[in-house]
Design an enzyme around this catalytic site. Structure first.
Site, PDB file in Angstrom:
ATOM      1  N   ASP A 112      29.124  92.569  59.899  1.00 61.99           N
ATOM      2  CA  ASP A 112      30.574  92.488  59.878  1.00 61.99           C
ATOM      3  C   ASP A 112      30.950  91.018  59.669  1.00 61.99           C
ATOM      4  O   ASP A 112      30.064  90.163  59.496  1.00 61.99           O
ATOM      5  CB  ASP A 112      31.206  93.101  61.133  1.00 61.99           C
ATOM      6  CG  ASP A 112      30.809  92.418  62.440  1.00 61.99           C
ATOM      7  OD1 ASP A 112      30.352  91.256  62.397  1.00 61.99           O
ATOM      8  OD2 ASP A 112      30.968  93.036  63.506  1.00 61.99           O
ATOM      9  N   CYS A 113      32.235  90.701  59.662  1.00 62.92           N
ATOM     10  CA  CYS A 113      32.636  89.342  59.277  1.00 62.92           C
ATOM     11  C   CYS A 113      32.080  88.275  60.212  1.00 62.92           C
ATOM     12  O   CYS A 113      31.530  87.265  59.766  1.00 62.92           O
ATOM     13  CB  CYS A 113      34.158  89.235  59.165  1.00 62.92           C
ATOM     14  SG  CYS A 113      35.056  89.491  60.722  1.00 62.92           S
ATOM     15  N   SER A 114      32.170  88.505  61.528  1.00 62.11           N
ATOM     16  CA  SER A 114      31.682  87.509  62.479  1.00 62.11           C
ATOM     17  C   SER A 114      30.172  87.597  62.660  1.00 62.11           C
ATOM     18  O   SER A 114      29.519  86.601  62.977  1.00 62.11           O
ATOM     19  CB  SER A 114      32.388  87.665  63.831  1.00 62.11           C
ATOM     20  OG  SER A 114      32.265  88.990  64.313  1.00 62.11           O
ATOM     21  N   ASP A 172      32.202  87.323  68.288  1.00 59.76           N
ATOM     22  CA  ASP A 172      33.344  87.841  67.543  1.00 59.76           C
ATOM     23  C   ASP A 172      34.219  86.729  66.958  1.00 59.76           C
ATOM     24  O   ASP A 172      34.230  85.597  67.468  1.00 59.76           O
ATOM     25  CB  ASP A 172      34.213  88.724  68.433  1.00 59.76           C
ATOM     26  CG  ASP A 172      33.579  90.077  68.709  1.00 59.76           C
ATOM     27  OD1 ASP A 172      32.571  90.401  68.054  1.00 59.76           O
ATOM     28  OD2 ASP A 172      34.106  90.810  69.563  1.00 59.76           O
ATOM     29  N   ALA A 173      34.986  87.063  65.933  1.00 62.05           N
ATOM     30  CA  ALA A 173      35.884  86.086  65.310  1.00 62.05           C
ATOM     31  C   ALA A 173      36.870  85.524  66.326  1.00 62.05           C
ATOM     32  O   ALA A 173      37.146  84.314  66.347  1.00 62.05           O
ATOM     33  CB  ALA A 173      36.631  86.737  64.146  1.00 62.05           C
ATOM     34  N   HIS A 176      39.572  88.242  61.329  1.00 61.73           N
ATOM     35  CA  HIS A 176      38.595  88.049  60.261  1.00 61.73           C
ATOM     36  C   HIS A 176      38.169  86.587  60.243  1.00 61.73           C
ATOM     37  O   HIS A 176      38.928  85.690  60.622  1.00 61.73           O
ATOM     38  CB  HIS A 176      39.212  88.436  58.913  1.00 61.73           C
ATOM     39  CG  HIS A 176      38.228  88.481  57.785  1.00 61.73           C
ATOM     40  ND1 HIS A 176      37.197  89.393  57.722  1.00 61.73           N
ATOM     41  CD2 HIS A 176      38.106  87.709  56.658  1.00 61.73           C
ATOM     42  CE1 HIS A 176      36.500  89.210  56.606  1.00 61.73           C
ATOM     43  NE2 HIS A 176      37.023  88.186  55.950  1.00 61.73           N
ATOM     44  N   HIS A 228      32.353  85.536  52.705  1.00 63.38           N
ATOM     45  CA  HIS A 228      32.645  86.350  53.884  1.00 63.38           C
ATOM     46  C   HIS A 228      32.154  87.772  53.662  1.00 63.38           C
ATOM     47  O   HIS A 228      31.811  88.174  52.543  1.00 63.38           O
ATOM     48  CB  HIS A 228      34.140  86.331  54.185  1.00 63.38           C
ATOM     49  CG  HIS A 228      35.011  86.882  53.082  1.00 63.38           C
ATOM     50  ND1 HIS A 228      36.190  87.539  53.318  1.00 63.38           N
ATOM     51  CD2 HIS A 228      34.889  86.859  51.720  1.00 63.38           C
ATOM     52  CE1 HIS A 228      36.748  87.902  52.174  1.00 63.38           C
ATOM     53  NE2 HIS A 228      35.990  87.493  51.193  1.00 63.38           N
TER      54      HIS A 228
END
Length: 403
Positions: A271-273, A290-291, A341, A353
């Site tokens: 995922d993004c993070s 996490d973000a 995000h 990303h």
């Protein structure tokens, strides 16, 4: 015992309204004390637990779950004069006994927000990662990862250990798998049976060297063989890590095209993070998961105008490669909106990303890959490289990875 959601239904079913009112008052006082403790000691439920998990309004007995001794003491003091029995279930609890440590036993273990494979995935951890075991529930461990993330993992994914077993594991020399994907073998022979799959970052115990192979041990004591060209001793890998913008960006680009996977933190999907976390992990650093946690670390970089909105001219001037860009959803969302995000800036207005896949987009309107930028609002940027911050930690300094 009944669950809190059923509390007032139970009052009505019993038909004793006066007692219900009295018990409701006590319940509200207990609940408020727990909420105060949670706010003071555990504002982020992903990393710390303070919760009222059950209540019996008839007997005025309440059970609180906590991973924080200070919060438990606070609750005991504040409820001391209430006509109620407060039980504190301190985690780790008796369900794990003396085996309060665990080491991930699969190439990639999935951690979920609740027990069961149908639950939302929270994060992942790689083979050889040391975790804390807090509780055992229906064949799953409630566990804490090196980033402090608390979630559930199948017991079959983890080798549970007491302190003595963990010490033996820690003292064993290690190797780290450095190819993107591969497998360990049952013999030092490429035609032998596979023991398991492997991904970049997996850590195993080093037993011996046999020709072109490392003989390795899994946390559950399985023995396997790995080609030397696909791994390094953990000591040599650590020595070879150098946290530079170029190295972080190069690591990020090795993940180009990987699928987006909610909760993913490995080359099987990110995922993004999880993507930014993995890019830094490949260079020897542990960062928050996490973000919304990553945005709280590092040094803030000025990329906003006086009204708090994204200023592309400032961004081009002030950003450096490997800085983190943080976004909120929606083109016109409030710049103080919740971070949803994160991306790695790579220079010249571009960032890499995980969004659908790992890909490169631009913040410049005339760029052909600008399209994704239109759907989000940049709300912050942070720099990790060259900054002293305990949340951006060398792997060898993290207590979960110390040998």
């Amino acid at each position: 015992m009944i669950r809190i959601a059923s509390l007032f239904c139970t009052f009505l079913c019993l038909g004793n309204i006066s007692n219900a009112q009295t018990d409701s008052t006590i319940y509200k006082k207990v609940d408020q004390i727990v909420q105060d403790a949670k706010q003071q000691f555990a504002p982020d439920k992903r990393t710390k637990i303070v919760a009222l998990i059950s209540a019996n309004p008839i007997n005025n007995t309440y059970t609180v779950e906590s991973t924080i001794p200070e919060a438990s003491s606070f609750i005991k003091t504040k409820t001391a004069n209430l006509p109620a029995t407060i039980k504190i279930n301190a985690l780790p609890d008796s369900s794990v006994g003396e085996k309060i440590h665990g080491v991930v036993n699969l190439s990639v273990a999935n951690f979920r927000t609740k027990p069961g494979n149908a639950s939302e995935m929270a994060t992942q951890a790689l083979l050889g990662t040391e975790i804390d075991l807090l509780q055992k529930v229906d064949g799953e461990f409630r566990a804490r990862t090196p980033e402090g993330y608390i979630s559930y993992v199948p017991a079959s994914s983890v080798a549970a250990m007491d302190k003595n077993s963990l010490d033996k594991w820690r003292k064993m020399p290690k190797i780290i798998y450095t190819a993107e994907f591969g497998k360990s073998l049952s013999q030092a022979d490429p035609k032998s049976l596979r023991v398991s799959d492997l991904v970049y970052g997996d850590i195993l115990g080093l037993v011996a060297e046999e020709g072109n192979y490392y003989k390795v041990s899994y946390p559950d004591n399985r023995i396997a063989f790995i080609p030397k060209e696909e791994a390094l001793t953990f000591e040599n890998w650590i020595k070879s890590r150098e946290l530079t913008p170029e190295n972080v960006i190069n690591s990020a680009k090795t993940m180009m095209g990987l699928p987006y996977l909610w909760g993913g933190t490995s080359v099987k999907g990110v995922d993004c993070s999880g993507f930014t976390k993995t890019a830094y992990y490949m260079n020897g650093y542990i960062i928050p998961r996490d973000a919304s946690q990553q945005v709280l670390a590092g040094q803030a970089i000025d990329i906003l105008d006086k009204d708090g909105h994204f200023d592309p001219n400032k961004a081009l001037k002030n950003l450096k490669p490997a800085d983190l860009l943080f976004f909120a959803s929606g083109k016109n969302s409030n710049p103080n909106a919740r971070v949803t995000h994160v991306a790695l800036y790579i220079g010249n207005g571009e960032f890499i990303h995980s969004a659908g896949t790992v890909r490169i987009n631009s913040m410049l309107k005339d760029a052909s890959n600008y399209d994704d930028f239109q759907t989000r609002t940049v709300v912050a940027a942070k720099r990790y490289i060259g900054i002293q911050d305990q949340q951006v930690q060398k792997i060898q300094e993290n207590p979960y990875y110390k040998q």
